[in-house]
Design an enzyme around this catalytic site. Sequence first.
Site, PDB file in Angstrom:
ATOM      1  N   ASN A  66      32.913 -11.455 -52.947  1.00 10.31           N
ATOM      2  CA  ASN A  66      31.444 -11.445 -52.923  1.00 10.31           C
ATOM      3  C   ASN A  66      30.933 -11.889 -54.293  1.00 10.31           C
ATOM      4  O   ASN A  66      31.711 -12.171 -55.202  1.00 10.31           O
ATOM      5  CB  ASN A  66      30.920 -10.048 -52.556  1.00 10.31           C
ATOM      6  CG  ASN A  66      29.441 -10.068 -52.205  1.00 10.31           C
ATOM      7  OD1 ASN A  66      28.987 -10.939 -51.461  1.00 10.31           O
ATOM      8  ND2 ASN A  66      28.666  -9.150 -52.749  1.00 10.31           N
ATOM      9  N   LYS A  67      29.639 -11.956 -54.415  1.00 11.75           N
ATOM     10  CA  LYS A  67      28.996 -12.454 -55.631  1.00 11.75           C
ATOM     11  C   LYS A  67      29.571 -11.797 -56.880  1.00 11.75           C
ATOM     12  O   LYS A  67      29.830 -10.596 -56.898  1.00 11.75           O
ATOM     13  CB  LYS A  67      27.485 -12.167 -55.521  1.00 11.75           C
ATOM     14  CG  LYS A  67      26.620 -12.656 -56.664  1.00 11.75           C
ATOM     15  CD  LYS A  67      26.775 -14.121 -56.947  1.00 11.75           C
ATOM     16  CE  LYS A  67      26.535 -14.966 -55.721  1.00 11.75           C
ATOM     17  NZ  LYS A  67      26.871 -16.363 -55.874  1.00 11.75           N
TER      18      LYS A  67
ATOM     19  N   ARG B 125      21.478 -20.382 -48.701  1.00 13.00           N
ATOM     20  CA  ARG B 125      22.702 -19.810 -49.262  1.00 13.00           C
ATOM     21  C   ARG B 125      22.925 -18.498 -48.531  1.00 13.00           C
ATOM     22  O   ARG B 125      22.128 -18.088 -47.698  1.00 13.00           O
ATOM     23  CB  ARG B 125      22.646 -19.669 -50.796  1.00 13.00           C
ATOM     24  CG  ARG B 125      21.320 -19.563 -51.469  1.00 13.00           C
ATOM     25  CD  ARG B 125      20.581 -18.301 -51.155  1.00 13.00           C
ATOM     26  NE  ARG B 125      21.417 -17.140 -51.381  1.00 13.00           N
ATOM     27  CZ  ARG B 125      21.332 -15.996 -50.776  1.00 13.00           C
ATOM     28  NH1 ARG B 125      20.415 -15.804 -49.842  1.00 13.00           N
ATOM     29  NH2 ARG B 125      22.127 -14.994 -51.049  1.00 13.00           N
ATOM     30  N   GLY B 126      24.044 -17.824 -48.869  1.00 12.46           N
ATOM     31  CA  GLY B 126      24.418 -16.632 -48.105  1.00 12.46           C
ATOM     32  C   GLY B 126      25.358 -17.082 -46.993  1.00 12.46           C
ATOM     33  O   GLY B 126      25.068 -18.064 -46.275  1.00 12.46           O
ATOM     34  N   ALA B 127      26.492 -16.371 -46.872  1.00 12.06           N
ATOM     35  CA  ALA B 127      27.568 -16.857 -46.012  1.00 12.06           C
ATOM     36  C   ALA B 127      27.126 -17.208 -44.583  1.00 12.06           C
ATOM     37  O   ALA B 127      27.349 -18.336 -44.119  1.00 12.06           O
ATOM     38  CB  ALA B 127      28.712 -15.842 -46.021  1.00 12.06           C
TER      39      ALA B 127
ATOM     40  N   ASP C 104      31.218 -12.867 -48.787  1.00  9.12           N
ATOM     41  CA  ASP C 104      31.346 -14.294 -48.439  1.00  9.12           C
ATOM     42  C   ASP C 104      32.625 -14.571 -47.682  1.00  9.12           C
ATOM     43  O   ASP C 104      32.747 -15.577 -46.981  1.00  9.12           O
ATOM     44  CB  ASP C 104      31.280 -15.139 -49.708  1.00  9.12           C
ATOM     45  CG  ASP C 104      29.891 -15.025 -50.299  1.00  9.12           C
ATOM     46  OD1 ASP C 104      29.654 -14.071 -51.053  1.00  9.12           O
ATOM     47  OD2 ASP C 104      29.035 -15.838 -49.942  1.00  9.12           O
TER      48      ASP C 104
ATOM     49  N   ARG D 158      30.193 -26.261 -50.056  1.00  5.46           N
ATOM     50  CA  ARG D 158      30.457 -25.071 -50.893  1.00  5.46           C
ATOM     51  C   ARG D 158      31.825 -24.502 -50.482  1.00  5.46           C
ATOM     52  O   ARG D 158      32.158 -24.516 -49.301  1.00  5.46           O
ATOM     53  CB  ARG D 158      29.360 -24.008 -50.737  1.00  5.46           C
ATOM     54  CG  ARG D 158      28.035 -24.435 -51.397  1.00  5.46           C
ATOM     55  CD  ARG D 158      27.070 -23.283 -51.549  1.00  5.46           C
ATOM     56  NE  ARG D 158      27.496 -22.338 -52.558  1.00  5.46           N
ATOM     57  CZ  ARG D 158      26.903 -21.147 -52.743  1.00  5.46           C
ATOM     58  NH1 ARG D 158      25.898 -20.773 -51.964  1.00  5.46           N
ATOM     59  NH2 ARG D 158      27.312 -20.325 -53.678  1.00  5.46           N
TER      60      ARG D 158
ATOM     61  N   GLN E  20      19.671 -13.864 -57.354  1.00  6.58           N
ATOM     62  CA  GLN E  20      19.342 -13.708 -55.922  1.00  6.58           C
ATOM     63  C   GLN E  20      18.777 -12.315 -55.623  1.00  6.58           C
ATOM     64  O   GLN E  20      18.036 -12.142 -54.666  1.00  6.58           O
ATOM     65  CB  GLN E  20      20.586 -13.943 -55.056  1.00  6.58           C
ATOM     66  CG  GLN E  20      21.074 -15.376 -55.031  1.00  6.58           C
ATOM     67  CD  GLN E  20      22.179 -15.601 -56.029  1.00  6.58           C
ATOM     68  OE1 GLN E  20      22.193 -15.010 -57.101  1.00  6.58           O
ATOM     69  NE2 GLN E  20      23.120 -16.472 -55.700  1.00  6.58           N
TER      70      GLN E  20
HETATM   71  O1  MRU Z   1      25.950 -17.844 -53.899  1.00  7.83           O
HETATM   72  P1  MRU Z   1      25.252 -17.223 -52.717  1.00  7.83           P
HETATM   73  O2  MRU Z   1      23.830 -16.880 -52.978  1.00  7.83           O
HETATM   74  O3  MRU Z   1      25.451 -18.040 -51.466  1.00  7.83           O
HETATM   75  O4  MRU Z   1      26.050 -15.859 -52.520  1.00  7.83           O
HETATM   76  C1  MRU Z   1      25.646 -14.968 -51.509  1.00  7.83           C
HETATM   77  C2  MRU Z   1      26.385 -13.696 -51.548  1.00  7.83           C
HETATM   78  O5  MRU Z   1      27.255 -13.478 -52.373  1.00  7.83           O
HETATM   79  C3  MRU Z   1      26.062 -12.722 -50.464  1.00  7.83           C
HETATM   80  O6  MRU Z   1      26.174 -11.426 -50.940  1.00  7.83           O
HETATM   81  C4  MRU Z   1      27.050 -12.943 -49.325  1.00  7.83           C
HETATM   82  O7  MRU Z   1      26.987 -14.275 -48.891  1.00  7.83           O
HETATM   83  C5  MRU Z   1      26.794 -12.060 -48.191  1.00  7.83           C
HETATM   84  S1  MRU Z   1      25.499 -12.748 -47.223  1.00  7.83           S
HETATM   85  C6  MRU Z   1      25.084 -11.848 -45.929  1.00  7.83           C
END
Ligand code: MRU
Length: 357
Positions: free
Chosen positions: A250-251, A51-53, A240, A88, A199
């Site tokens: 973002n999250k 996960r993470g963009a 993201d 996703r 996370q």
């Molecule tokens: O749902 P996730 O864990 O994929 O969300 C990740 C985030 O929100 C991160 O902060 C974002 O992707 C930045 S990653 C460098």
Amino acid sequence: MKVNSIPYRSIWRDDQTIKIIDQTRLPHEFSIVSLESVNDTYHAIHSMQVRGAPLIGATAAYGICLALKHQCDEASLNSAIDYLSSARPTAINLQWALKRMHNRLTANKKIYLTAAFQEADTICNEDISQNKKIGKFGYSYLKHISQKKSGNTVNVLTHCNAGWLATVDWGTALAPIYYAFNEGIDIHVWVDETRPRNQGAALTAWELQNHGVPCTVIVDNAGGHLMQNKLVDVCIVGTDRTVANGDVCNKIGTYLKALAAHDNNIPFLVALPSSTYDNNLQHGRDVPIENRDPHEVSNIRGVTTDNTWSETRIVTNKTQIANPAFDITPAKLITNYITDNGILKSDQLFRLSQVQE
Ligand code: MRU
């Protein structure tokens, strides 16, 4: 970055097999999973083993290679792109990487598997070099704060995980922190636990501890209180998707941190590589927000005292639940964007390069 002194990336390739760290098992288990097919890749992204963009994008790029390994033609390429793009919805890096693979592979008459692997490798290597640049630019910002504080501890607050586990290596929001720590800046990180999937508690704290960076996990609601009490010098988060007007997706919970930072005159920085910039969308309200399984809110997963996995339900099984996974922080609340192109204001984001249509 290192795990038990051994350097790792979050994704790598062993000939034509892709290896990932299963992030659903961290911080209790360090487990490596092999991806052999496009189905494995979809599952890894969808179930959030990765996960993470930026890491979602890199994984999808290798997913294309795994699809072509079985049938190397344009029909197979297009069906893998359609399939993976639905894994996703929110992080633009997924569409970005798939578009880039498509452009590269259809540039010649024939589709070559070696070209696919080469392009996916390049996407990974570029991610690392962009994140290192983000680290260097962000370090100069943190150094300035450290100097203003006469070398006293710089307290950074971060949300979710935007460290090396969310990218191929180094991270985005955490890259300046690693860089500053390596340069001897006295730094401490407040880590939001980041409900519902935690996370922050599970991944960010684990990463920082592995690198020796002092950090403290806090509940998501503690940030405002810490800011009012002058215990936060700067907030740095990842994203993201950041759109043309500078709004940041973002999250979930990022927006509330930005409001609290604004109210307390604390710089709120967003770290992003070019691959996370979406200039096709004008406003944050246009970003598709992922609504996730209510189970993530109703149940909490962890290990018991004897280290076995266990899950507990914290509400009655009749309780109605909503679980939006991301929110939008308006550009007006963002002090600066730390990018691979330098530290920018919202009206300078157009400098970030994009894959051509
Ligand atoms: O749902 P996730 O864990 O994929 O969300 C990740 C985030 O929100 C991160 O902060 C974002 O992707 C930045 S990653 C460098």
